[in-house]
Design a protein around this motif. Structure first.
Motif, PDB file in Angstrom:
ATOM      1  N   ALA A 130       8.866   0.144  -4.741  1.00  0.00           N
ATOM      2  CA  ALA A 130       9.068  -1.101  -4.207  1.00  0.00           C
ATOM      3  C   ALA A 130      10.525  -1.007  -2.831  1.00  0.00           C
ATOM      4  CB  ALA A 130       8.702  -2.094  -5.043  1.00  0.00           C
ATOM      5  N   ARG A 131      11.442  -0.351  -4.185  1.00  0.00           N
ATOM      6  CA  ARG A 131      12.652  -0.766  -3.709  1.00  0.00           C
ATOM      7  C   ARG A 131      12.892   0.228  -1.974  1.00  0.00           C
ATOM      8  NH1 ARG A 131      14.562   0.155  -9.168  1.00  0.00           N
ATOM      9  NH2 ARG A 131      14.893   2.443  -8.270  1.00  0.00           N
ATOM     10  N   LEU A 132      11.818   1.877  -2.172  1.00  0.00           N
ATOM     11  CA  LEU A 132      11.667   2.193  -0.897  1.00  0.00           C
ATOM     12  C   LEU A 132      11.581   1.295   0.678  1.00  0.00           C
ATOM     13  CD1 LEU A 132      10.699   5.955  -2.168  1.00  0.00           C
ATOM     14  CD2 LEU A 132      12.793   5.554  -1.713  1.00  0.00           C
ATOM     15  N   MET A 133      10.379   0.642   0.239  1.00  0.00           N
ATOM     16  CA  MET A 133       9.489   0.296   0.929  1.00  0.00           C
ATOM     17  C   MET A 133      10.786  -1.634   1.698  1.00  0.00           C
ATOM     18  SD  MET A 133       7.250   1.142   1.836  1.00  0.00           S
ATOM     19  CE  MET A 133       7.714   2.951   1.679  1.00  0.00           C
ATOM     20  N   SER A 134      11.863  -1.328   0.455  1.00  0.00           N
ATOM     21  CA  SER A 134      12.393  -2.872   0.971  1.00  0.00           C
ATOM     22  C   SER A 134      13.544  -2.809   1.213  1.00  0.00           C
ATOM     23  CB  SER A 134      11.908  -4.333   0.564  1.00  0.00           C
ATOM     24  OG  SER A 134      12.390  -3.747  -0.760  1.00  0.00           O
ATOM     25  N   ALA A 135      14.012  -1.284   1.029  1.00  0.00           N
ATOM     26  CA  ALA A 135      15.671  -1.421   0.962  1.00  0.00           C
ATOM     27  C   ALA A 135      16.666  -2.276   2.335  1.00  0.00           C
ATOM     28  CB  ALA A 135      16.053   0.316   0.805  1.00  0.00           C
ATOM     29  N   PRO A 136      17.621  -2.868   2.211  1.00  0.00           N
ATOM     30  CA  PRO A 136      18.301  -3.190   3.693  1.00  0.00           C
ATOM     31  C   PRO A 136      19.048  -2.541   3.882  1.00  0.00           C
ATOM     32  CG  PRO A 136      19.175  -3.947   1.105  1.00  0.00           C
ATOM     33  CD  PRO A 136      18.062  -3.203   1.159  1.00  0.00           C
ATOM     34  N   LEU A 137      19.186  -3.094   5.320  1.00  0.00           N
ATOM     35  CA  LEU A 137      20.245  -2.039   6.272  1.00  0.00           C
ATOM     36  C   LEU A 137      21.381  -2.195   6.209  1.00  0.00           C
ATOM     37  CD1 LEU A 137      18.410  -1.353   9.085  1.00  0.00           C
ATOM     38  CD2 LEU A 137      18.385   0.131   7.568  1.00  0.00           C
ATOM     39  N   LEU A 138      22.562  -2.140   5.059  1.00  0.00           N
ATOM     40  CA  LEU A 138      23.689  -2.811   4.893  1.00  0.00           C
ATOM     41  C   LEU A 138      24.390  -2.040   4.785  1.00  0.00           C
ATOM     42  CD1 LEU A 138      22.637  -5.804   2.649  1.00  0.00           C
ATOM     43  CD2 LEU A 138      23.143  -6.601   4.968  1.00  0.00           C
ATOM     44  N   ASP A 139      24.224  -0.780   5.272  1.00  0.00           N
ATOM     45  CA  ASP A 139      25.143   0.097   4.878  1.00  0.00           C
ATOM     46  C   ASP A 139      26.622   0.213   5.463  1.00  0.00           C
ATOM     47  OD1 ASP A 139      23.562   1.552   3.110  1.00  0.00           O
ATOM     48  OD2 ASP A 139      23.040   3.276   4.559  1.00  0.00           O
ATOM     49  N   SER A 140      27.093  -0.462   6.602  1.00  0.00           N
ATOM     50  CA  SER A 140      28.129  -0.809   7.056  1.00  0.00           C
ATOM     51  C   SER A 140      28.675  -2.092   6.170  1.00  0.00           C
ATOM     52  CB  SER A 140      27.643  -1.136   8.568  1.00  0.00           C
ATOM     53  OG  SER A 140      27.103  -1.943   9.144  1.00  0.00           O
ATOM     54  N   HIS A 141      28.473  -2.771   5.326  1.00  0.00           N
ATOM     55  CA  HIS A 141      28.716  -3.823   4.968  1.00  0.00           C
ATOM     56  C   HIS A 141      28.956  -4.487   3.862  1.00  0.00           C
ATOM     57  CE1 HIS A 141      29.919  -5.181   9.149  1.00  0.00           C
ATOM     58  NE2 HIS A 141      28.169  -5.468   9.572  1.00  0.00           N
ATOM     59  N   ALA A 142      28.652  -3.308   3.372  1.00  0.00           N
ATOM     60  CA  ALA A 142      27.852  -3.491   1.468  1.00  0.00           C
ATOM     61  C   ALA A 142      27.916  -2.219   0.973  1.00  0.00           C
ATOM     62  CB  ALA A 142      26.958  -4.218   0.842  1.00  0.00           C
ATOM     63  N   ARG A 143      28.548  -1.974  -0.472  1.00  0.00           N
ATOM     64  CA  ARG A 143      28.248  -0.827  -1.170  1.00  0.00           C
ATOM     65  C   ARG A 143      26.894  -0.942  -2.092  1.00  0.00           C
ATOM     66  NH1 ARG A 143      30.274   0.488  -6.004  1.00  0.00           N
ATOM     67  NH2 ARG A 143      32.229  -1.607  -5.990  1.00  0.00           N
ATOM     68  N   ARG A 174       0.600  -1.075   0.041  1.00  0.00           N
ATOM     69  CA  ARG A 174       0.216  -0.148  -0.177  1.00  0.00           C
ATOM     70  C   ARG A 174       0.999   1.668   0.190  1.00  0.00           C
ATOM     71  NH1 ARG A 174      -3.001  -1.167   3.661  1.00  0.00           N
ATOM     72  NH2 ARG A 174      -3.933  -2.164   3.050  1.00  0.00           N
ATOM     73  N   ARG A 175       1.917   1.018   1.279  1.00  0.00           N
ATOM     74  CA  ARG A 175       2.974   3.044   0.882  1.00  0.00           C
ATOM     75  C   ARG A 175       3.475   2.770  -0.463  1.00  0.00           C
ATOM     76  NH1 ARG A 175       5.792   0.810   6.867  1.00  0.00           N
ATOM     77  NH2 ARG A 175       6.619   2.904   5.964  1.00  0.00           N
ATOM     78  N   ALA A 176       3.820   1.188  -0.882  1.00  0.00           N
ATOM     79  CA  ALA A 176       4.825   1.728  -1.916  1.00  0.00           C
ATOM     80  C   ALA A 176       3.728   2.170  -3.118  1.00  0.00           C
ATOM     81  CB  ALA A 176       5.639   0.235  -2.418  1.00  0.00           C
ATOM     82  N   ALA A 177       2.755   1.530  -3.362  1.00  0.00           N
ATOM     83  CA  ALA A 177       2.299   1.924  -4.682  1.00  0.00           C
ATOM     84  C   ALA A 177       1.503   3.793  -4.438  1.00  0.00           C
ATOM     85  CB  ALA A 177       0.591   1.264  -4.705  1.00  0.00           C
ATOM     86  N   ARG A 178       1.923   4.033  -3.375  1.00  0.00           N
ATOM     87  CA  ARG A 178       1.118   5.685  -2.888  1.00  0.00           C
ATOM     88  C   ARG A 178       2.432   5.975  -2.707  1.00  0.00           C
ATOM     89  NH1 ARG A 178      -0.679   4.670   1.823  1.00  0.00           N
ATOM     90  NH2 ARG A 178       1.110   5.393   3.067  1.00  0.00           N
ATOM     91  N   SER A 179       3.371   5.775  -3.112  1.00  0.00           N
ATOM     92  CA  SER A 179       4.900   6.541  -3.586  1.00  0.00           C
ATOM     93  C   SER A 179       5.315   6.575  -5.022  1.00  0.00           C
ATOM     94  CB  SER A 179       6.150   6.198  -2.811  1.00  0.00           C
ATOM     95  OG  SER A 179       7.205   6.267  -3.513  1.00  0.00           O
ATOM     96  N   ALA A 180       4.603   5.618  -6.045  1.00  0.00           N
ATOM     97  CA  ALA A 180       4.588   4.872  -7.360  1.00  0.00           C
ATOM     98  C   ALA A 180       3.996   6.029  -7.701  1.00  0.00           C
ATOM     99  CB  ALA A 180       4.447   4.174  -8.063  1.00  0.00           C
ATOM    100  N   ARG A 181       2.209   6.559  -7.575  1.00  0.00           N
ATOM    101  CA  ARG A 181       1.470   7.370  -7.803  1.00  0.00           C
ATOM    102  C   ARG A 181       2.571   8.591  -7.325  1.00  0.00           C
ATOM    103  NH1 ARG A 181      -2.641   4.215  -5.551  1.00  0.00           N
ATOM    104  NH2 ARG A 181      -2.330   5.355  -3.639  1.00  0.00           N
TER     105      ARG A 181
END
Length: 666
Positions: free
Chosen positions: A387-400, A361-368
């Motif tokens: 969809a990427r905004l809703m499922s972004a992993p918290l990997l900034d300390s271990h991945a680029r 629901r939130r991803a669809a609202r963001s897309a619209r």
């Protein structure tokens, strides 16, 4: 209507208070003293000593708790908080000055203190037909009694004896009894609490896997449930399904002050008849769960960790697996994006994403919103970005993170590697259907992950291939930073890898282990403690890949260095061959396509592709060198610039330049 009914009750109470004032002043020697209440005379003190408890005076109907008018909120409140008639009388007496100012002087007179215009314990008990001399009456003001434990009544003035302590009703309770439930309690606004009202349409999307769970929770209510999330948004999906079933939901993002606001949150849930949803749970969640576990409130907890029985030893906490959001939930997306059919293949665009109903629901609202901001029709790129905004992993300390900007058209490879890369994207899209619906996944706790190995010499396009796969799926690419993963201390490397795998398991992205043989190397014979612990790392990775649920790509320059046990756990092995002259020519043309070119560049590119055996990465570096030479000169790229770039790459590699008599020879 509720306000009028409460006013009627208070009018009856006011009549009783007035009669009590009149009865008290009839034999009060200081009744006419203008300074009464500012001091205590000898006669007043003696009269107080001689006073005795009186018999209960029959009520006038103001304390009636039998439900009558459906808008009368007092009987419902008494039922939800476990109040009896005496509790209701005390509550109405305490809140009377907050609704009708006429009670202030009356209470001031009865308290024999013009500055104390709220009801005291003694006054409230007297109006309720009892007194502080009775143990059962005093117990009603205990912190564990319904009035105080439910947050309906605050007993102030801790330094005074109990009979003289003032009573106050929180404004939120007063507003509820007056019929106002529009806003949350002020105490909850800064604690990450959100009110989700019942859905107006009253039904959930038919494909939502959380709808069945929500129905079972409501059927068993009141109940405490812990949902172990495998992917983010499970609690959001359940909350949305509960709202669709007609129940309001109070959702709290658990934080450091969660236990502090728990009493106010429970009170709000009881006032509204709402379900509590708390996620994500902190690791030390015991205090919060114990504070929220109430036998009369439905509580849904969610988090990636298993519940601890010590959280609430006296409460029965049902431990359930959160319903997994299947990839390709096109029906849910279509329901949230609106009735108009999109101009693209929605099922293919959202296939890689494992989002629950709330996150969809939130991803669809963001897309619209993004499409409206750009003034264009809704596209697959808008949907995938939301969809990427809703499922972004918290990997900034271990991945680029790499935002893919290439596609299959940018790859110069033989047909077989291209076919395998397309098969890899197909596996990522259809894994839930094949492994889940068709039950082609074996047991043993194996996950639904997709893992591939890209093998080939340096510069042959392995990293670019991983970026193309991520771009084709509409996902972000996360390149693991080995310097932040590998640790010299025993066990730390495994912990760092577990953080990465766990985060990728519950989110949607493509994970790239570049130079994977650094951590996926062969096990060796144990001849020292170093060998033993190195083998432990490999054993951990072998076990972890079995249960992996995400998408991962391993790259290596030397396939022989990868342990054979890993190969069995790989879905695909893609060999990236060294480019032949025809492919090198295509690579030269692709790398120089955006630069201004002199007429002799075409011949130079053809000669370099034939004579210089360079991989794609080296060709790109040579093209960049040619571009810099041209930019420094202020003109287009020439054939000499191209030859100089190719020659420099040969020299960097320590190789002999071909053909001493060739035009590019020094």
């Amino acid at each position: 209507m509720s306000g009028r009914l409460l006013t009627n009750r208070l009018a009856a109470l006011r009549a009783r208070v007035v009669s009590l004032v009149e009865a008290g002043s009839a034999d009060d020697p200081t009744a006419g003293d203008p300074l009464r209440g500012l001091y205590v005379t000898r006669e007043t003190a003696l009269r107080a000593v001689e006073a005795r408890p009186t018999e209960e005076v029959p009520g006038t109907g103001w304390d009636e708790l039998v439900p009558g008018d459906p808008d009368d909120r007092l009987p419902a409140l008494a039922r939800r908080f476990g109040l009896d008639a005496v509790d209701a009388r005390i509550l109405l007496t305490a809140l009377a000055p907050d609704v009708d100012r006429a009670f202030e002087p009356l209470f001031g007179y009865l308290n024999d203190d013009v500055g104390r215009r709220r009801a005291t314990v003694a006054l409230a008990l007297g109006l309720a037909g009892t007194g502080p001399h009775e143990p059962a009456a005093r117990d009603r003001f205990h912190p564990g009694a319904p009035l105080c434990a439910g947050g309906l009544l605050v007993v102030e003035d801790e330094d005074r004896p109990l009979p003289g302590r003032a009573l106050r009703v929180p404004e939120r309770v007063v507003a509820h009894l007056l019929g106002d439930d529009g806003r949350l309690d002020a105490e909850l606004l800064g604690a990450g609490v959100e009110l989700l009202p019942p859905a107006p349409d009253g039904h959930a999307a038919p494909a939502d896997p959380s709808a069945g769970l929500a129905e079972r929770v409501l059927a068993a209510a009141p109940v405490a449930v812990h949902l172990r999330e495998r992917s983010p948004g499970a609690a959001d999906a359940v909350a949305a399904a509960l709202c669709a079933s007609g129940r309001p939901v109070l959702r709290m993002r658990a934080g450091a002050d969660g236990a502090r606001v728990a009493p106010a949150l429970l009170r709000e849930a009881r006032l509204r008849g709402a379900v509590l949803v708390v996620e994500p749970l902190p690791r030390e969640a015991g205090a919060l769960v114990r504070a929220l576990a109430a036998p009369d409130v439905t509580l849904v907890l969610a988090g990636p960790d298993a519940p601890d029985p010590r959280w609430a030893p006296e409460a029965e906490l049902l431990a359930l697996e959160a319903p997994a959001a299947a990839t390709g939930s096109a029906e849910l997306w279509r329901a949230e994006l609106g009735p108009e059919e999109p101009a693209f293949d929605l099922a293919e665009a959202v296939a890689p994403y494992r989002l629950g109903g709330g996150l969809i629901r939130r991803a669809a609202r963001s897309a619209r919103a993004l499409a409206a901001f750009e003034g264009t029709e809704l596209t697959a790129a808008h949907v995938q970005r939301g969809a990427r905004l809703m499922s972004a992993p918290l990997l900034d300390s271990h991945a680029r993170r790499v935002r893919p900007a290439v596609g299959f058209a940018d790859l110069v490879l033989p047909e077989e590697p291209l076919r395998l890369l397309r098969e890899l994207t197909g596996r990522a899209r259809h894994r839930d259907r094949v492994l889940g619906d068709w039950r082609l996944r074996t047991g043993g706790g194996r996950g639904r992950g997709v893992v591939a190995l890209f093998a080939g010499e340096s510069g042959t396009g392995k990293t670019l291939g991983a970026e193309v796969v991520a771009g084709e799926l509409g996902l972000d690419l996360y390149v693991v930073d080995l310097s932040s993963v590998v640790d010299k201390y025993v066990g730390e490397t495994e912990k760092n890898l577990e953080r990465i795998f766990a985060e990728v398991d519950r989110t949607d992205c493509v994970l790239l282990f570049d130079e994977a043989d650094a951590v996926f190397g062969k096990r060796s014979e144990v001849r020292s403690s170093h060998d033993r612990y190195a083998n432990l790392e490999s054993a951990y990775l072998l076990q972890r890949l079995e249960a992996f649920d995400g998408i991962a790509v391993l790259t290596t320059n030397l396939r022989a260095n990868i342990d054979e046990a890993f190969t069995r756990r790989l879905d695909l092995v893609v060999d990236f061959p060294f480019p032949d002259p025809e492919q090198r020519l295509s690579l030269w043309r692709a790398c120089l396509a955006g630069a201004p070119q002199a007429p002799d560049v075409a011949d130079a590119v053809a000669d370099c592709a034939k004579e210089f055996e360079l991989a794609g990465g080296a060709i790109r570096s040579a093209a960049v060198t040619a571009g810099y030479l041209a930019a420094g000169r202020g003109g287009p790229v020439t054939g000499d610039d191209v030859r100089a770039g190719a020659r420099r790459e040969y020299l960097k590699a320590g190789r002999l330049l071909p053909g001493a008599g060739a035009p590019w020879a020094p």
